[in-house]
Write a protein that holds these residues in place. Structure first.
Motif, PDB file in Angstrom:
ATOM      1  N   ARG A 138      10.780   7.949  -0.790  1.00 54.22           N
ATOM      2  CA  ARG A 138      11.131   8.646   0.451  1.00 54.22           C
ATOM      3  C   ARG A 138      11.485   7.634   1.539  1.00 54.22           C
ATOM      4  O   ARG A 138      12.445   7.817   2.289  1.00 54.22           O
ATOM      5  CB  ARG A 138       9.947   9.504   0.875  1.00 54.22           C
ATOM      6  N   TYR A 173       0.809  -1.219   0.000  1.00 55.22           N
ATOM      7  CA  TYR A 173       0.000   0.000   0.000  1.00 55.22           C
ATOM      8  C   TYR A 173       0.846   1.274   0.000  1.00 55.22           C
ATOM      9  O   TYR A 173       0.319   2.370   0.095  1.00 55.22           O
ATOM     10  CB  TYR A 173      -0.946   0.010   1.205  1.00 55.22           C
ATOM     11  N   ILE A 174       2.170   1.113  -0.061  1.00 57.67           N
ATOM     12  CA  ILE A 174       3.035   2.294  -0.121  1.00 57.67           C
ATOM     13  C   ILE A 174       3.102   2.737  -1.583  1.00 57.67           C
ATOM     14  O   ILE A 174       3.486   1.962  -2.450  1.00 57.67           O
ATOM     15  CB  ILE A 174       4.455   1.968   0.394  1.00 57.67           C
ATOM     16  N   ASP A 199       5.979   7.560  -2.146  1.00 56.35           N
ATOM     17  CA  ASP A 199       6.257   7.318  -0.728  1.00 56.35           C
ATOM     18  C   ASP A 199       7.377   6.293  -0.553  1.00 56.35           C
ATOM     19  O   ASP A 199       8.168   6.376   0.379  1.00 56.35           O
ATOM     20  CB  ASP A 199       5.000   6.818   0.000  1.00 56.35           C
TER      21      ASP A 199
END
Lengths: 622, 220
Positions: B24, B16-17, B21
């Motif tokens: 990072r 779900y990342i 994201d």
């Protein structure tokens, strides 16, 4: 692992990583070994809640105890809420994905009044009755609902929904509270037995143990304590910031949150005494943390998180007595590790050359000043002790240093304000623009931009202006219009806050228990996320006030007399009423007060800290 | 400075990342290690990370690829993997490291595995297999110009193999285009297969097992 039901809805929502947990440094424990499960709830979205320092501190603190487990909970965004309700998925903790109902205590942090409806919504999403009296007799039937944060300076509008409030700083009272809950849970005590015992912990306020009676005009007649509960609840104050718990790591979110960096609080309280500022009085007395502790702890957190930014946090960073020494110490390890040090909340008057050079070593961020009012007279009224010369002088230095954008913050609707003061806001901005062009070293080929954020004044409890009326919505709109019409320069842009939300904020800030019915009704009629412009339903709120027979002007626009019993009089912030009255009277004459290091103004806050105040000691050393 | 290629998984909650994201998240992971990551020079130095091919949100990956540059050429490869695994988050596991053989733009397709099951016990298998046989599985893709383009997935679908088949559950593997020029998002494929069923009643998981070159061999 995620529960299957949650797993099946995650692909259907925006930014699902907000609901999965599993972030770096999040704490998962074996619930078989846990005595007390605590859910820390932030009544707003993940991105906002995960930025909150208080959450990081209390999360780490509670989890540092082997037999306690603290999880995080945020308000699900509207799309998620809809799907959760449709599929009967109760609100869950991010670490275990268990329903909030399985917890022993659920705690809300109340950072702003416009999050109140979300508290009710989150309780309801968890299947917990929103009213305390409907939560049954036993401790096992429903979790104990607790709340803290700056809004508990006046907890009354939420009195019917919260079982107990923690007044003041949480580092000590939270563990005392959970230890007591553990003890009473073990002996299978009733909720009532536990709540009465909890009311004897310093700083715990159990609203159900108090009775309020009203006069015919709607003001409070009497505030009666029952079951041996204390008549006055003292705010908790942590004495020594160097020896109190501070987390060794932060949970690092996957999604980008508002403040996504290492944060370090360098001192609590504020020496300035700006008369409109609740935080400036509520967080007193002044307590500084040492350079060594801040530097050591920050470096540890940076290591554990991988963050590339460190931000110092306080109400007025440059009032930290050893600010230069602190920056040197931080930069000595931060620069080689490519970590940017940010220093917000700078005051305009002590933004020295030396400090400016230090900050120039790291990446340049914007320059922001809170001037608050447009004329010197009004700045004196609010005790914002800065002069126009100082503002312009600082801007000049900034322009010489290469800055081309300045942000200024103002308020309209301040006590004693005239149209001259309103127009003065634009005049001050214009002078800043002129300062840029009169600067011979100005960056070539660049233009200046002055951006002014203009909010409206909300009178708050625990301030010298707690008795003052808020300008009517019509008057605020008129003043905004007046200000817009005076702008002639394209270099200046104004941004205004909406009057509707400010009005609601003013009602809640000084509200009493009669507002509980309004909050419940407005929430039932669909009000949530009131601080979000696109979700705020002003008309629904106004309808709820009407239906409950509540006169909004009584709360927002009425001047109180000094002898009126105020709804929050039983909450002792340490600041005495005598001091607040003295300051209010001085404001009327546009008289300023010296800041705490020049002269102690006897606000009274040090009494809750055994007479200690760092502003006082520092004064005596000199 | 030397370039290395790292293989890692992106499974469980890590699926779900989002890609942004993930970037990072991995930069922060490197910052928690002593790996001498090479930073770009200039006013705003940042590390140089190149991904093989981003995964759609919600799809798991068994063989995700990340290229980085090391400042210290003598830093051992094994230490890169062990250091990263020391500081990583659940679902992301670092598997191996090697010198890059091909450029990421040579990736043309992906080998996937999909598991579909119904929560309410309804028969999904027959419907799905009929769709596959019909050779007419339409999806709609937005082009860069904002136009909606119709694509028949059957024209691009290869190596469709059933692994497990029951009335309310179907588990299969397949190859779809994935690369710089043309990609078919396997989630759109899944949605097209399940168009006759309510989303809430379906459990699904998709995993990308391999990234492939034009000749069908594994990208490395």
């Amino acid at each position: 692992m995620l529960h299957k039901q949650i797993e099946s809805i995650l692909p259907l929502v925006q930014k699902p990583a907000r609901y999965t947990g599993g972030e770096l440094n999040s704490v998962v424990k074996n619930k078989e070994n846990i005595d007390i499960r605590f859910a820390f709830c932030f009544p707003d979205t993940y991105e906002i809640g995960m930025s909150h320092l208080g959450l990081k501190i209390l999360y780490g603190l509670i989890n540092s105890r082997e037999n306690f487990w603290c999880e995080r909970v945020f308000a699900p965004d509207c799309d998620m809420e809809e799907i959760m309700r449709k599929n009967n998925i109760p609100l869950f903790g991010l670490e275990s994905h268990d329903s909030l109902k399985d917890f022993d205590a659920v705690g809300f942090t109340l950072q702003y009044e416009l999050s109140f409806s979300n508290v009710l919504n989150m309780l309801d999403l968890a299947g917990i009755p929103v009213r305390s009296k409907n939560r049954g007799d036993s401790l096992s039937e429903n979790p104990i609902i607790v709340a803290g944060g700056p809004c508990v300076a006046n907890p009354e509008p939420l009195a019917d929904f919260i079982d107990c409030f923690q007044i003041g700083e949480g580092e000590e009272v939270m563990l005392e509270f959970l230890d007591l809950l553990n003890e009473y849970k073990k002996k299978k005590a009733t909720r009532k037995e536990f709540l009465i015992a909890a009311s004897h912990i310093e700083g715990i306020y159990v609203p159900a143990l108090y009775e309020v009676t009203y006069n015919e005009d709607g003001t409070i007649k009497e505030f009666i304590a029952n079951d041996g509960a204390p008549q006055v609840i003292n705010k908790r104050v942590v004495s020594d910031l160097d020896n109190i718990y501070y987390p060794e790591n932060f949970v690092v979110p996957f999604v980008e949150v508002v403040h996504d960096r290492v944060v370090h609080e360098i001192f609590r309280g504020c020496i300035r005494g700006c008369r409109f500022c609740q935080a400036g009085f509520w967080y007193r007395p002044i307590r500084e943390k040492s350079v060594e502790t801040i530097s050591k702890q920050s470096q540890k957190i940076a290591c554990e998180t991988g963050y590339d930014e460190l931000s110092l946090c306080s109400l007025s960073s440059s009032d930290y007595t050893k600010i230069t020494e602190l920056l040197e110490s931080l930069l000595s390890w931060a620069t080689p590790q490519k970590i940017n040090v940010a220093l917000p909340s700078l005051r305009i008057d002590n933004f020295s050359d030396e400090l400016r050079k230090k900050l120039a070593l790291v990446r340049r961020s914007g320059l922001t000043f809170a001037a608050e009012a447009g004329t010197q007279r009004l700045r004196n009224v609010i005790n914002k002790n800065i002069t126009e010369d100082e503002i312009l002088g600082t801007c000049r230095k900034a322009f010489q240093g290469g800055w081309t954008a300045v942000k200024l913050y103002f308020m309209i609707g301040l006590p004693t304000e005239t149209d001259e003061d309103v127009v003065g806001i634009n005049e001050l901005c214009q002078k800043v623009v002129e300062e840029f062009y009169s600067n011979p070293d100005k960056p070539k080929g660049k233009t200046v931009s002055v951006s002014a954020g203009v909010s409206s004044f909300v009178p708050k409890p625990c301030t010298p202006f707690q008795w003052e009326p808020q300008d009517s919505r019509e008057e605020i709109t008129r003043k905004q219009q007046l200000l817009k019409e005076t702008v002639t320069s394209k270099k200046i842009t104004f941004r205004f806050h909406t009057t509707d939300q400010i009005f609601l904020e003013a009602i809640f800030a000084r509200g009493d228990r009669k507002l509980c019915d309004v909050i419940e009704l407005a929430w039932k009629n669909g009000c949530t996320f009131d601080s979000w412009d696109d979700k705020f339903k002003y008309d629904t709120w106004i309808d709820a006030f009407k239906e409950c027979g509540i006169d909004t002007e009584f709360y927002a626009n009425r001047r109180r007399s000094y002898d009126e019993i105020l709804p929050w009089d039983h909450i002792n912030s340490g600041i005495t009423k005598e001091f607040l009255i003295r300051e209010n009277e001085k404001a009327k004459n546009a008289e300023t007060s010296m800041h705490c290091r020049e002269q102690c103004n006897a606000c009274g806050s040090n009494k809750l800290n055994g007479g200690k105040c760092d502003a006082l000691c520092k004064n005596m050393v000199h | 400075m030397r370039s290395v290629r790292i293989w890692f998984t992106k499974k469980d909650t890590a699926k779900y990342i989002s890609h942004l994201d993930l970037t990072r998240c991995l930069i922060r992971a490197f910052r928690r290690t002593d790996i001498p990551l090479w930073y770009t020079e200039g006013f705003n130095p940042h590390p140089h990370l190149v991904f093989g091919l981003s995964l759609p949100l919600g799809v798991e990956g068994e063989c995700e690829i990340l290229d980085i540059r090391l400042d210290d050429e003598s830093y051992p490869n094994e230490s890169v993997i062990s250091e990263l695994n020391r500081v990583t988050v659940p679902g992301i596991e670092f598997l191996k490291i090697a010198e890059p053989q091909f450029k990421p733009l040579f990736i043309t397709s992906g080998l996937y595995e999909m598991k579909l099951s119904s929560n309410d016990g309804s028969n999904i298998k027959d419907d799905i297999l009929n769709k596959i046989e019909s050779k007419n599985i339409l999806i709609y893709k937005k082009t860069k110009k904002g136009e909606i383009k119709e694509i028949n997935v059957s024209e691009h679908l290869t190596e469709f193999n059933i692994i497990k088949s029951e009335a309310n559950e179907l588990h299969f593997s397949f190859i779809l285009p994935a690369g710089n020029d043309f990609t078919i998002n396997p989630i759109l494929f899944k949605d097209a297969l399940l168009e006759n069923f309510a989303q809430e009643n379906i459990c699904w998981s998709i995993k990308r097992n391999k990234l492939l070159l034009k000749d069908g061999t594994e990208f490395r």
